[in-house]
Every structure is written in structure tokens, then in C-alpha cells.
Enzyme design. Structure first.
Site, PDB file in Angstrom:
ATOM      1  N   TRP A   8      13.150 -20.680  29.172  1.00  0.00           N
ATOM      2  CA  TRP A   8      12.827 -20.448  27.761  1.00  0.00           C
ATOM      3  C   TRP A   8      14.057 -20.477  26.858  1.00  0.00           C
ATOM      4  O   TRP A   8      13.943 -20.339  25.637  1.00  0.00           O
ATOM      5  CB  TRP A   8      12.085 -19.109  27.604  1.00  0.00           C
ATOM      6  N   HIS A  97      23.662 -23.937  34.009  1.00  0.00           N
ATOM      7  CA  HIS A  97      22.880 -24.838  33.155  1.00  0.00           C
ATOM      8  C   HIS A  97      23.842 -25.652  32.280  1.00  0.00           C
ATOM      9  O   HIS A  97      24.869 -25.139  31.828  1.00  0.00           O
ATOM     10  CB  HIS A  97      21.901 -24.046  32.285  1.00  0.00           C
ATOM     11  N   GLU A 169      19.579 -32.116  36.981  1.00  0.00           N
ATOM     12  CA  GLU A 169      19.216 -32.337  35.583  1.00  0.00           C
ATOM     13  C   GLU A 169      20.225 -33.278  34.937  1.00  0.00           C
ATOM     14  O   GLU A 169      21.328 -32.839  34.575  1.00  0.00           O
ATOM     15  CB  GLU A 169      19.245 -31.016  34.810  1.00  0.00           C
ATOM     16  N   GLY A 175      16.023 -32.139  26.788  1.00  0.00           N
ATOM     17  CA  GLY A 175      15.592 -31.958  25.403  1.00  0.00           C
ATOM     18  C   GLY A 175      15.262 -33.246  24.662  1.00  0.00           C
ATOM     19  O   GLY A 175      14.945 -33.207  23.476  1.00  0.00           O
TER      20      GLY A 175
HETATM   21  P1  PGA Z   1      13.752 -29.894  28.741  1.00  0.00           P
HETATM   22  O1  PGA Z   1      14.883 -28.881  29.283  1.00  0.00           O
HETATM   23  O2  PGA Z   1      12.582 -29.795  29.703  1.00  0.00           O
HETATM   24  O3  PGA Z   1      13.404 -29.398  27.381  1.00  0.00           O
HETATM   25  O4  PGA Z   1      14.341 -31.266  28.753  1.00  0.00           O
HETATM   26  C1  PGA Z   1      15.156 -28.754  30.648  1.00  0.00           C
HETATM   27  C2  PGA Z   1      16.243 -27.753  30.882  1.00  0.00           C
HETATM   28  O5  PGA Z   1      17.106 -27.576  30.004  1.00  0.00           O
HETATM   29  O6  PGA Z   1      16.286 -27.100  31.931  1.00  0.00           O
END
Ligand code: PGA
Length: 257
Positions: A8, A97, A169, A175
Site C-alpha cells: 500500500w 523496495h 520487480e 507504477g
Molecule cells: P505497481 O507497484 O503494482 O503499482 O506497479 C508494484 C510495487 O511497487 O511493488
């Protein structure tokens, strides 16, 4: 086990977080009780953990932190300890992250200390790795991600009930609403699993480690990722803030498990 984790970020206030947690529990409790093969996790901001813990207690929705410090206590202003996360009911915690790496200078060495601290407290670290677009364009995608895995997970040897999740990721995708293809993600999952097997035994990796994909995952594309056997879940940002969509994703995750 397939793990669906909602990150979140700093998108909600405490009361908004509580409302969303309750709504996700309402939508997923009955289904989730029959589908324990999927772990559904929400990661609110630290200040909202207590209310979200009350909302999720005794339900099939688990709780995670978004970050942690590596000491149990001490003069570390503004930080939160793994001990406190545990006390608040967190079973998972995101570390490394890309937003923390980008805005707060978090390094793989820091991530490593956090991973070891979480394991000591029986909290599953969700270790984020991924390359920037520049690194990918320069043909350095694999080398960058492997180096992150090796450093962030140095000396992390899960035993007993301890688990480690690595979230691949691609940083440039987060995003944007435009995920990489499942084939692209699968390549990286194989690479990460290979690196983990070099650091741990193949059995340990099989029993205690999973690699999940994150970056623009939503209810429309999640099935494509989870259809790939090495992709064992998803870390979801934007779409995890929409309760109906997140519950639909949980259902797809449970069916894929
Ligand atoms: P997103 O973010 O699904 O909005 O691309 C993923 C994340 O930051 O873990």
C-alpha cells in the site's frame, strides 16, 4: 503456495487503511478459508499496522510491514524494529523496495542486515530486486539482479519454518501500468532461482524460497504470470488499493496454486 502481496506504500491514511483492510477481509474471508494454498498479504504503512492487525486477526489475510530496521532496539530515530513488527502481528516484511533504494539510498548491504534480522524473528522477508531501464538497455539486467540477490541474501539460510521470498520487480515498470511479459519475468525467475541454489541447497530453495513478480500486476494480467510454474506469486502496488480487484486477484492466485 502462491503468495499475493499488496504493497500500500504511503497511499492511505490510518483510517483509510483500516477501511481497506476490513473490505479485503470481507471480500476474501470466506473464499480464503477454503483456499489456504494462497497466502494473501497486505502491507499497510507502519502507523496503520495496529488497526489492520485487528481487522485481519483470525482471518485468511496476513499482515506485512513495508520496511524494518535491523536492530531489536536502540537509538535509531524514526525506525521500527523486527520485534515490534512481530508484536503487531506481521508475518512478512518487504525490504529493499526500489522506492527506498531510489529515495532513501538503501543499499544491498542494508537490505542484507534487514533480511537477517527478520529471519531471526521468524518474519518472512520479501526481498525486492530489479534493474533500472538504463541497466537493462546496457545489457546489464542479469548481472545487476544477480549481484543484488547475492549481497541482499548473503548468509541468509532459512531453516525450520523460516521462509524467504524474492520479488523480481523491474524498477522501470513499477507504477506504469505496463508489465513485462510473463516470459521476460520467467527468465529472471530462473536466473534468481539459480543464484539462490548456488547460495543454498536445491532442497532449501525448493522448500523455503519463492520468487514472485512485481511491477504493474493487475487482475487482467496476473493469470498470465501465475501460469508460469516458477512465478510463485505477485507483489502488487496500485491494484492492491482496489478491494474488488485485489480479491479477484486472490481468487486467481488460489486457483493457480
Ligand atoms: P505497481 O507497484 O503494482 O503499482 O506497479 C508494484 C510495487 O511497487 O511493488
Amino acid at each position: 503456495m502462491v503468495t499475493l502481496i499488496g504493497n500500500w506504500k504511503m497511499q492511505l491514511s490510518e483510517s483509510e487503511s483500516e477501511t481497506l483492510a476490513k473490505e479485503i477481509v470481507r471480500l476474501w474471508a470466506a473464499q480464503g478459508a477454503n483456499k489456504p494454498q494462497a497466502a494473501v498479504v497486505i502491507c499497510p504503512s507502519h502507523m496503520a499496522l495496529e488497526e489492520c492487525a485487528k481487522a485481519t486477526k483470525g482471518t485468511p489475510v496476513a499482515l506485512g510491514g513495508q520496511d524494518v530496521f535491523w536492530e531489536d532496539k536502540g537509538a535509531f530515530t524514526g525506525e521500527i524494529s523486527p520485534k515490534t513488527l512481530k508484536e503487531l502481528g506481521c508475518e512478512y516484511c518487504i525490504v529493499g523496495h526500489s522506492e527506498r533504494r531510489q529515495h532513501l539510498g538503501e543499499t544491498d548491504e542494508m537490505v542484507n542486515k534487514k533480511v537477517l534480522a527478520l529471519l531471526r524473528h521468524g518474519i518472512t522477508p520479501v526481498v525486492c530486486v530489479g534493474e533500472t531501464l538504463e541497466e537493462r538497455s546496457a545489457g546489464r539486467r542479469d548481472a545487476v539482479v544477480i549481484a543484488q540477490v547475492r549481497t541482499a541474501l548473503a548468509n541468509a539460510k532459512p531453516v525450520g519454518s523460516q521462509r524467504v521470498i524474492v520479488a523480481y520487480e523491474p524498477r522501470w515498470v513499477i507504477g506504469t501500468g505496463k508489465a513485462v511479459s510473463p516470459q521476460d519475468a520467467a527468465e529472471m525467475h530462473h536466473l534468481i532461482l539459480g543464484a539462490l541454489e548456488e547460495m543454498l541447497t536445491a532442497d532449501t530453495v525448493k522448500e523455503r524460497c519463492s520468487v514472485i513478480y512485481g511491477g504493474a500486476v493487475d487482475a487482467k494480467n496476473i493469470a498470465g504470470f501465475l501460469a508460469v510454474d516458477v512465478i510463485r506469486g505477485a507483489l502488487v502496488g496500485g491494484a492492491s488499493l482496489k478491494p474488488q480487484e485485489f480479491a479477484a486477484m486472490a481468487e486467481i492466485a488460489a486457483d493457480a496454486a
